[in-house]
Design a protein around this motif. Structure first.
Motif, short mmCIF file in Angstrom:
data_model
loop_
_atom_site.label_atom_id
_atom_site.label_comp_id
_atom_site.label_asym_id
_atom_site.label_seq_id
_atom_site.Cartn_x
_atom_site.Cartn_y
_atom_site.Cartn_z
N SER A 81 0.23 -1.34 0.07
CA SER A 81 0.15 0.17 -0.08
C SER A 81 1.35 1.21 -0.25
O SER A 81 0.79 2.05 -0.88
N SER A 82 1.94 0.94 0.71
CA SER A 82 2.52 2.53 0.97
C SER A 82 3.80 2.23 -0.52
O SER A 82 3.82 3.95 -0.99
N ALA A 83 3.94 1.50 -1.07
CA ALA A 83 4.03 1.77 -2.28
C ALA A 83 4.06 2.14 -3.13
O ALA A 83 4.02 3.17 -4.23
N LEU A 84 2.67 1.28 -3.01
CA LEU A 84 1.79 1.95 -4.47
C LEU A 84 1.23 3.42 -3.79
O LEU A 84 1.17 4.49 -5.26
N PHE A 106 -5.33 -7.16 -5.29
CA PHE A 106 -5.94 -7.14 -4.69
C PHE A 106 -6.25 -6.04 -3.90
O PHE A 106 -6.00 -5.09 -4.40
N PRO A 107 -7.39 -6.21 -3.12
CA PRO A 107 -8.50 -4.74 -3.18
C PRO A 107 -7.61 -3.39 -2.84
O PRO A 107 -7.64 -2.92 -3.00
N ALA A 112 -6.50 1.67 -2.93
CA ALA A 112 -5.72 2.85 -3.58
C ALA A 112 -5.47 4.46 -4.30
O ALA A 112 -5.65 5.24 -4.38
N LEU A 113 -6.17 3.77 -5.76
CA LEU A 113 -6.41 4.18 -7.18
C LEU A 113 -7.22 5.38 -6.44
O LEU A 113 -7.38 6.29 -7.27
N SER A 155 -3.14 -13.98 -9.16
CA SER A 155 -4.60 -12.59 -8.21
C SER A 155 -4.49 -14.20 -6.55
O SER A 155 -4.76 -14.94 -7.24
N SER A 156 -4.88 -12.63 -5.44
CA SER A 156 -4.86 -13.98 -4.39
C SER A 156 -6.31 -14.24 -4.26
O SER A 156 -6.41 -15.37 -2.69
N LEU A 157 -7.21 -14.35 -5.44
CA LEU A 157 -8.70 -14.03 -4.97
C LEU A 157 -8.85 -16.09 -5.42
O LEU A 157 -9.09 -17.29 -4.67
#
Length: 372
Positions: A81-84, A106-107, A112-113, A155-157
């Protein structure tokens, strides 16, 4: 390769059937020792900044080796998250203002977007069909207004795997950057960021890289890094992080300009040991993980247990059921089998320390409890 020798590197694998690398890897003995070493360093040395800086550099180097990059192209952060968000803060939304993403990310990525439309970003989300995305969907979505394209590697799904190199080619043909979230891949599936022509790649160390939470790494393509001016930064993003009263920015060279504040030092210590182990078995792991993945798929088929994991997938096998969270708890408490619920599925994710017998036992228990 001696499987018993590998299993001896970890705690408690003889007592717990750990099939959830997609959520958290089991504890390496060297990881525990490294965190104890961190505490000893603080007790004995007080504030060993030079030692901590050396540890960060070592972690940066190891991550670079895993993805076939150079150390200068790696930023040390706290999470994907911090990277994105650091990446997105360097984007300028003018003539190019579209972001292409998908519902298989991943959510973190989608959330973030959606912080950036207030700066002029327009987000286009590719909708999956049958839990997969067709490459033509990227061809249709990406155009000359696309500023950045996100491409989840796995994908983590459900373990859906994408050819991120092909997506990068489509993006670059239209002048778009490409960002890859490699959290469910790296450590189990090898990648070469230069051959794949990836602009940004982020991964944390909690899962397949055998570390702990609180640390992630970001690769930034050296051909573009000096043109980017991130705003979501901290003192380590600067050439002189100790400059008091600064009235302008003087970015550090390379990917370090994307760094924030003081690193999570205990997590850095742990990440070194996890990544060293991955590199010790680098060529073996991907082949073994692929074998264990296929064994899982075949075993589920023989037992007539459904899965939403497609054929061209990796790492994660998702079993659809009504109450996967309850199933996870039952397997853990009753049988000491560690799985991971996500969405409407129960996931199993074997890594190179697992055995086929462990997979067989878990699937037998899953069938008995939930698919009688």
């Amino acid at each position: 390769m001696n499987k018993e020798k590998i299993r001896e590197l970890f705690y408690n694998l003889d007592n717990v059937n750990h099939l959830a690398a997609c959520s958290k890897s089991p504890m390496l003995k060297t990881v525990k020792s490294s965190m104890e070493n961190y505490m000893d360093n603080v007790i004995q040395l007080g504030n060993p900044w030079n030692l901590w800086t050396e540890k960060v550099e070592k972690a940066r180097e190891l991550f670079a080796r895993i993805i076939h990059a150079d150390k200068k192209d790696i930023a040390a952060l706290y999470s994907v998250s911090s990277a994105l968000n650091s990446i997105m803060s360097s984007m300028e939304f003018s003539n190019r203002n579209e972001i292409v993403t998908s519902d298989m990310e991943f959510p973190t990525t989608n959330f973030a977007l959606y912080g950036y439309p207030k700066y002029g970003a327009v987000i286009k989300t590719i909708k999956s069909s049958g839990n997969v995305i067709d490459m033509d969907d990227y061809v249709d979505a990406i155009n000359k207004k696309t500023l950045i394209t996100t491409a989840i590697h796995i994908s983590s799904l459900n373990g859906f795997r994408q050819d991120v190199g092909k997506i990068a080619n489509i993006a670059h043909e239209n002048g778009s950057y490409v960002y890859v979230d490699d959290y469910q891949s790296l450590g189990g599936v090898n990648i070469d960021v230069k051959k794949s022509r990836i602009d940004f790649l982020a991964s944390g160390n909690l899962k397949w890289l055998l570390g702990v939470s609180g640390v992630a790494f970001l690769y930034v393509n050296p051909e573009i890094v000096e043109t980017l001016k991130p705003a979501n930064i901290g003192w380590f993003s600067q050439k002189n992080p100790f400059e008091f009263g600064a009235e302008s920015l003087n970015y550090a060279e390379g990917a370090r300009r994307f760094e924030n504040g003081t690193w999570s030092i205990p997590s850095i210590y742990a990440s070194i040991e996890g990544m060293k182990t991955i590199l010790d078995y680098y060529d073996y792991i991907e082949k073994e993980d692929r074998k264990l993945f296929q064994h899982s798929i075949d075993s589920l088929g023989r037992n007539r247990i459904p899965t939403i994991t497609p054929g061209e997938a990796a790492n994660i096998i998702a079993i659809p059921m009504k109450n996967p969270g309850d199933a996870e708890e039952i397997l853990k408490k009753k049988y000491k089998i560690i799985t991971s619920a996500r969405g409407n599925s129960l996931r199993i994710a074997p890594h190179f320390y697992n055995t086929e017998d462990e997979i067989n036992d878990a699937i037998e228990k899953i069938k008995f409890e939930f698919f009688k």
